[in-house]
Design a protein around this motif. Structure first.
Motif, PDB file in Angstrom:
ATOM      1  N   PHE A 224      -6.182 -12.070 -26.479  1.00  0.00           N
ATOM      2  CA  PHE A 224      -6.216 -12.940 -25.380  1.00  0.00           C
ATOM      3  C   PHE A 224      -4.680 -13.935 -25.810  1.00  0.00           C
ATOM      4  O   PHE A 224      -4.056 -13.745 -24.839  1.00  0.00           O
ATOM      5  N   VAL A 225      -4.480 -14.240 -26.848  1.00  0.00           N
ATOM      6  CA  VAL A 225      -3.222 -14.983 -27.151  1.00  0.00           C
ATOM      7  C   VAL A 225      -1.874 -14.208 -26.841  1.00  0.00           C
ATOM      8  O   VAL A 225      -1.149 -14.738 -26.289  1.00  0.00           O
ATOM      9  N   LYS A 226      -2.102 -13.110 -27.615  1.00  0.00           N
ATOM     10  CA  LYS A 226      -1.161 -11.956 -27.637  1.00  0.00           C
ATOM     11  C   LYS A 226      -0.716 -11.718 -25.956  1.00  0.00           C
ATOM     12  O   LYS A 226       0.526 -11.480 -25.520  1.00  0.00           O
ATOM     13  N   LEU A 227      -1.800 -11.262 -25.294  1.00  0.00           N
ATOM     14  CA  LEU A 227      -1.710 -11.202 -23.833  1.00  0.00           C
ATOM     15  C   LEU A 227      -1.026 -12.176 -23.083  1.00  0.00           C
ATOM     16  O   LEU A 227      -0.105 -12.011 -22.283  1.00  0.00           O
ATOM     17  N   SER A 228      -1.574 -13.517 -23.313  1.00  0.00           N
ATOM     18  CA  SER A 228      -0.889 -14.453 -22.686  1.00  0.00           C
ATOM     19  C   SER A 228       0.563 -14.729 -23.008  1.00  0.00           C
ATOM     20  O   SER A 228       1.275 -15.171 -22.158  1.00  0.00           O
ATOM     21  N   LEU A 229       1.119 -14.755 -24.098  1.00  0.00           N
ATOM     22  CA  LEU A 229       2.345 -14.686 -24.556  1.00  0.00           C
ATOM     23  C   LEU A 229       3.189 -13.652 -23.793  1.00  0.00           C
ATOM     24  O   LEU A 229       4.464 -13.986 -23.216  1.00  0.00           O
ATOM     25  N   ALA A 230       2.590 -12.380 -23.656  1.00  0.00           N
ATOM     26  CA  ALA A 230       3.198 -11.603 -22.719  1.00  0.00           C
ATOM     27  C   ALA A 230       3.479 -11.576 -21.379  1.00  0.00           C
ATOM     28  O   ALA A 230       4.528 -11.636 -20.795  1.00  0.00           O
ATOM     29  N   VAL A 231       2.513 -12.421 -20.865  1.00  0.00           N
ATOM     30  CA  VAL A 231       2.215 -12.810 -19.412  1.00  0.00           C
ATOM     31  C   VAL A 231       3.599 -13.719 -19.339  1.00  0.00           C
ATOM     32  O   VAL A 231       4.173 -13.884 -18.391  1.00  0.00           O
ATOM     33  N   ALA A 232       3.614 -14.768 -20.238  1.00  0.00           N
ATOM     34  CA  ALA A 232       4.637 -15.795 -20.255  1.00  0.00           C
ATOM     35  C   ALA A 232       5.877 -15.564 -20.058  1.00  0.00           C
ATOM     36  O   ALA A 232       6.895 -15.894 -19.230  1.00  0.00           O
ATOM     37  N   PHE A 233       6.485 -14.466 -20.983  1.00  0.00           N
ATOM     38  CA  PHE A 233       7.911 -13.918 -21.116  1.00  0.00           C
ATOM     39  C   PHE A 233       7.932 -12.960 -19.675  1.00  0.00           C
ATOM     40  O   PHE A 233       9.200 -13.295 -19.268  1.00  0.00           O
ATOM     41  N   ARG A 234       6.984 -12.468 -19.168  1.00  0.00           N
ATOM     42  CA  ARG A 234       7.318 -11.948 -17.944  1.00  0.00           C
ATOM     43  C   ARG A 234       7.308 -12.832 -16.848  1.00  0.00           C
ATOM     44  O   ARG A 234       8.299 -12.876 -16.055  1.00  0.00           O
ATOM     45  N   SER A 235       6.637 -14.036 -16.892  1.00  0.00           N
ATOM     46  CA  SER A 235       6.782 -15.201 -16.099  1.00  0.00           C
ATOM     47  C   SER A 235       8.132 -15.747 -16.081  1.00  0.00           C
ATOM     48  O   SER A 235       8.816 -15.904 -15.129  1.00  0.00           O
ATOM     49  N   ILE A 236       8.997 -16.029 -17.380  1.00  0.00           N
ATOM     50  CA  ILE A 236      10.057 -16.335 -17.486  1.00  0.00           C
ATOM     51  C   ILE A 236      11.153 -15.554 -16.623  1.00  0.00           C
ATOM     52  O   ILE A 236      12.187 -16.135 -15.856  1.00  0.00           O
ATOM     53  N   ALA A 237      11.086 -14.126 -16.711  1.00  0.00           N
ATOM     54  CA  ALA A 237      11.992 -13.183 -16.084  1.00  0.00           C
ATOM     55  C   ALA A 237      11.768 -13.480 -14.656  1.00  0.00           C
ATOM     56  O   ALA A 237      12.860 -13.450 -13.775  1.00  0.00           O
ATOM     57  N   PHE A 238      10.536 -13.417 -13.970  1.00  0.00           N
ATOM     58  CA  PHE A 238      10.285 -13.636 -12.671  1.00  0.00           C
ATOM     59  C   PHE A 238      10.794 -14.797 -12.023  1.00  0.00           C
ATOM     60  O   PHE A 238      11.388 -14.860 -10.926  1.00  0.00           O
ATOM     61  N   ILE A 239      10.254 -15.980 -12.813  1.00  0.00           N
ATOM     62  CA  ILE A 239      10.598 -17.315 -12.164  1.00  0.00           C
ATOM     63  C   ILE A 239      12.209 -17.552 -12.088  1.00  0.00           C
ATOM     64  O   ILE A 239      12.777 -18.102 -11.297  1.00  0.00           O
TER      65      ILE A 239
END
Length: 404
Positions: free
Chosen positions: A202-217
């Motif tokens: 879950f922590v690894k997945l959350s980090l992946a989502v965070a990197f995705r978020s940096i790109a999107f925002i």
């Protein structure tokens, strides 16, 4: 209330809330134009919405795992709308930040509980969650044209008109809240496997989502200004680029659910991030109107894994679905706003083109993290209800914590 009706209402309500996430970025060019803010100062507005949301989402997630709080759906929707409605009324920068932060708090309160309710209403279906996520994406897509239309009537002083979706969204939530209460009164139960949390994944997945978020925002904050610079089309070109970025996500969200039915969620997410990295490179370096094509590809690539990651997170943490939903649907998304001021400062010192270039690396980092993950083997939640209850009604039962 039947399952499909519940998902439709939740999806429309999600759209009404996420209008206010999209509205923050859509308002940035107007704050720059009317108040002569620098890029770094304007990106601080996005940071204000993201920062409070990032802190509050885990708290609300933990609370919704312990207690059912369906009343949060209409209340948080109204709070999100009120903050944006007031943001343009004062020329004071601190007050503007405060109002935008209030809106971010409303968004933070909404997502953990809504993700929990959507999982129950959809009975663990990936496709149901993809439709719920699509609702939020449509809300994002509606924000730029809605903001542009309101600004055309009188500039930032007209932001109170932006409260209308919040009023509609709160009203749409009420039937779902009533159905939840009826399910609780009938004694329906939601059971989840005990002791099967995979926190490391879950922590690894959350980090992946965070990197995705940096790109999107990062893109959503500056793509409007970037398109205007690149294409010389004025406000119309900027609004069109931002709308494409948000609207393409609606297609990506639905496509993600369909692809996951054929391949597993982790595999689909990995390939999506590789495609996204190439698409962002096209946004940054390919000249001319092809910009819109690459923005659309970027949007789809970022959103194909979006709803899949929400259900993955809930399957990695099956005993804490509120927390999982709050982080993957909210916290890890909001955290991308923390990179906004750094991108804005880089743009002030160099150019928007240079500031957007590092975003190409973000989906690559997400891809690397997903390579370490595997599809979780977690049984789907089961609803146990009295025989007199319709199965679809029973799907809107109490929280997993209630059953324990």
């Amino acid at each position: 209330m039947r399952r499909n009706t519940s998902i439709v209402l939740l999806s429309v309500g999600h759209a009404c809330v996420d209008i206010y996430q999209g509205a923050v970025a859509a308002l940035v060019p107007f704050f720059i134009a009317e108040r002569a803010y620098a890029y770094s100062v304007a990106s601080g507005i996005v940071l204000a919405a993201s920062l409070l949301s990032s802190v509050a989402q885990p708290v609300f997630g933990a609370l919704t795992d312990r207690w059912a709080m369906p009343w949060l759906l209409p209340v948080s929707t109204l709070l999100g709308g009120v903050g944006i409605a007031l943001s343009g009324l004062s020329g004071s920068y601190p007050l503007t930040l405060a109002f935008v932060a209030i809106s971010g708090l409303g968004v933070a309160a909404y997502h953990p509980e809504s993700a929990r309710v959507a999982r129950i209403a959809g009975q663990g279906s990936h496709r149901a969650m993809s439709w719920f996520s699509t609702g939020g994406t449509i809300g994002f897509a509606l924000a730029p044209p809605m903001v542009a239309a309101v600004m055309a009537t009188g500039g930032l002083s007209r932001t109170p008109l932006l409260a209308v979706p919040a009023l509609a969204g709160a009203a749409i939530c009420l039937p779902v809240v009533r159905a939840l209460r009826r399910g609780q009164a009938a004694g329906s139960r939601m059971t989840v496997p005990a002791g099967s949390d995979d926190t490391a994944s879950f922590v690894k997945l959350s980090l992946a989502v965070a990197f995705r978020s940096i790109a999107f925002i990062g893109l959503s904050t500056f793509i409007s200004l970037y398109a205007r610079q690149r294409l010389g089309g004025g406000t119309a070109a900027g609004t069109a680029a931002l709308t494409v970025l948000y609207l393409g996500g609606a297609i990506g969200s639905v496509l993600g659910g369909s692809l996951a039915a054929r391949w597993d969620r982790v595999t689909v997410s990995r390939w999506s991030y590789l495609i996204t990295a190439a698409a962002i490179a096209g946004v940054v370096w390919v000249p001319g109107p092809a910009l819109f094509l690459f923005v659309a590809l970027t949007s789809g690539g970022l959103y194909v894994p979006f709803s899949l990651q929400v259900t993955l997170g809930q399957d990695y943490l099956p005993s804490r679905v509120g927390t999982a939903g709050g982080i993957t649907l909210g916290l890890a998304v909001s955290i991308g706003g923390l990179a906004g001021p750094a991108l804005g400062s880089l743009a002030d010192a160099t150019s928007l083109h240079t500031a957007l270039a590092p975003l190409v690396l973000m989906p690559v980092l997400s891809w690397l993290l997903l390579r370490t993950l595997s599809e979780p083997d977690v049984p789907r939640p089961r609803t146990e209800a009295p025989a007199r209850e319709d199965a679809a009604d029973a799907a809107l039962g109490p929280t997993p914590a209630d059953s324990r």
